[in-house]
Scaffold this active site. Structure first.
Site, short mmCIF file in Angstrom:
data_model
loop_
_atom_site.label_atom_id
_atom_site.label_comp_id
_atom_site.label_asym_id
_atom_site.label_seq_id
_atom_site.Cartn_x
_atom_site.Cartn_y
_atom_site.Cartn_z
CE LYS A 119 0.47 -3.80 -4.95
NZ LYS A 119 1.75 -3.18 -4.86
CE LYS A 201 -1.33 0.94 -9.83
NZ LYS A 201 -0.07 1.52 -9.50
CE LYS A 204 7.59 -0.15 -9.91
NZ LYS A 204 6.82 -0.32 -8.67
#
Ligand code: AQP
Length: 335
Positions: A119, A201, A204
Site C-alpha cells: 500500500k 490479487k 475492491k
C-alpha cells in the site's frame, strides 16, 4: 448472541473494510463462509471503517459505503439476532486498545508487513502512520472480543500472526489477558486474482473496473468482465504453472460449483476459452443473484439498518469495554 451462556461456545470474528462494494475475492476468500460460522460459534462481524481511512476517502461516499457494507453483511446471511454485527468506529474501545497495543509492538515487526509495503508503494503520496500501525488496530479488533478463530483470506494471515505475537507479549508481562486467536483460511479461493492482471490479487479498491467482479454487478456486467478476462494463448483449460489467468478462473469455478480441477479439465477438454469463460460467468451470476437481490432490499430499509447498527454497537461495546478495562488495569491506569 448469548453473552453469559453457561456452555461457552468458541468465538469467531471477521471484519471487512468499507472501501468499496466487496469483490468476488472478498466473497470467495472470506465472506461466503461467514454465515456458516453462526452454527458453531458465537460470531462477531464488523465493518472496519477506521481501517479504511488509511487511504483517503471522500466523506459522503464513505458514509454511504459503511451502510452498504452493513447491508451486504445482512444480505450474505449474517443474522443480527444470532450474533453481533456492528460498525467498528461506533465502539471507541477499538481506538483506545489500538493505542495501548502500539506501545507493545516493535517498529521492526510492522516494517515487515507485506500489506504495508504494497500500500505504501501504491499510495506513495500518503504513507501515513495509520497505514504503518494498521496491524495494531486489527489486533485490537480481534483481542477486544477474545476471539478464538478469525476466518480471513490468505492476504490477512500475516496480520493475524502479528496479532498473536502482540497478544503473547502482553500476556507474558501481565498474565492471561488476551485469548490467542487462530486464522482460518479456505483451502481453495483464499487468493482470488484480478481478471485484468492475474498476477495481482483482486482488490475492491482497484481503479480498473475490469479487474474485479463486485457483488452488486448486474448479470450482463459479470458476463462481460469474464469474457474479457486476461488468459493466455494456449487455448487449453488446464491448471498449470504460468497459466495464471486460467488457474484463477478454474479456482473461481471450482469453489462455486464444487467441481474438482480434474473434472473441469475433462469437461472443457477440446473446447475453447470462450465456452469456459461463459460457464464461469454464468456460475458466478447465479451464485451472486440472491446476494444482490437481498442487498438491494436491506439497503432500501434504512430504518431497519440503522436500528441493527445501533444494537450491534451497544452489544459489541459492552464486551469490548470489559477487555479494555482489564488491559488498562493491568498496565497500571487508574479507572
Ligand atoms: N483477492 C482476494 N482473494 C481472497 N480473499 C480476499 N480478501 C481480500 N481480497 C481477497 C479477504 O477479504 C476479507 C476482507 O478484506 P478487507 O476489506 O478487510 O481488506 P483487504 O484484504 O485489503 O481487501 P481488499 O479487497 O484488497 O480491500 P482494499 O482494496 O480496500 O485494500 C479479508 O479476510 C481478506 O483476506
Amino acid at each position: 448472541m448469548q453473552e453469559n451462556n453457561t456452555q461457552k461456545r468458541k468465538r469467531s470474528l471477521s471484519f471487512i473494510q468499507p472501501t468499496s462494494v466487496p469483490t468476488l475475492g472478498n466473497y470467495l476468500g472470506a465472506m461466503k463462509i461467514w454465515p456458516s460460522f453462526q452454527d458453531e460459534y458465537d460470531t462477531i462481524y464488523g465493518v472496519a471503517d477506521l481501517h479504511s481511512i488509511t487511504v483517503r476517502q471522500e466523506p459522503a461516499k464513505l458514509r454511504q459505503q459503511i451502510h452498504e457494507m452493513f447491508a451486504m453483511l445482512l444480505a450474505l446471511g449474517i443474522d443480527p439476532e444470532r450474533g453481533i454485527v456492528f460498525i467498528q468506529s461506533q465502539v471507541p474501545a477499538h481506538s483506545q486498545l489500538a493505542w495501548l497495543l502500539n506501545c507493545y509492538t516493535q517498529f521492526g515487526e510492522l516494517s515487515r508487513m507485506t500489506q504495508f509495503k504494497d500500500k505504501a508503494a501504491q499510495h506513495s503520496d500518503n504513507v501515513n502512520a495509520g497505514l504503518f500501525t494498521y496491524p495494531c488496530l486489527m489486533a485490537a479488533d480481534i483481542l477486544l472480543y477474545q476471539a478464538d478463530v478469525v476466518p480471513v483470506g490468505a492476504d490477512q494471515k500475516q496480520h493475524v500472526e502479528i496479532c498473536r505475537d502482540i497478544a503473547q507479549r502482553f500476556n507474558s508481562v501481565y498474565g492471561n489477558v488476551f485469548t490467542m486467536p487462530e486464522p482460518s483460511i479456505p483451502k481453495i479461493g483464499a487468493r482470488v486474482m484480478s481478471l485484468a492482471d492475474p498476477t495481482k490479487k483482486m482488490s475492491k479498491s482497484d481503479p480498473n473496473p475490469r479487474a474485479t467482479v463486485l457483488l452488486t454487478d448486474e448479470p450482463n456486467v459479470i458476463m462481460k468482465k469474464f469474457k474479457s478476462a486476461v488468459t493466455d494463448s494456449e487455448m487449453s483449460v488446464r491448471y498449470a504453472e504460468g497459466k495464471d489467468g486460467i488457474n484463477n478462473l478454474m479456482t473461481i469455478y471450482s469453489v462455486i460449483t464444487g467441481y474438482s480441477f480434474e473434472k473441469i479439465e475433462s469437461d472443457f477438454s477440446g473446447r475453447g476459452y470462450g465456452d469456459f469463460k461463459a460457464a464461469v460467468g454464468e456460475a458466478v451470476v447465479e451464485e451472486l443473484r440472491p446476494v444482490r437481490e437481498k442487498f438491494n432490499r436491506y439497503l432500501a430499509d434504512k430504518a431497519y439498518l440503522v436500528e441493527c447498527e445501533k444494537k450491534g454497537a451497544e452489544t459489541a461495546g459492552r464486551i469490548a469495554r470489559r477487555t479494555l478495562d482489564k488491559a488498562m488495569k493491568k498496565i497500571g491506569f487508574v479507572l
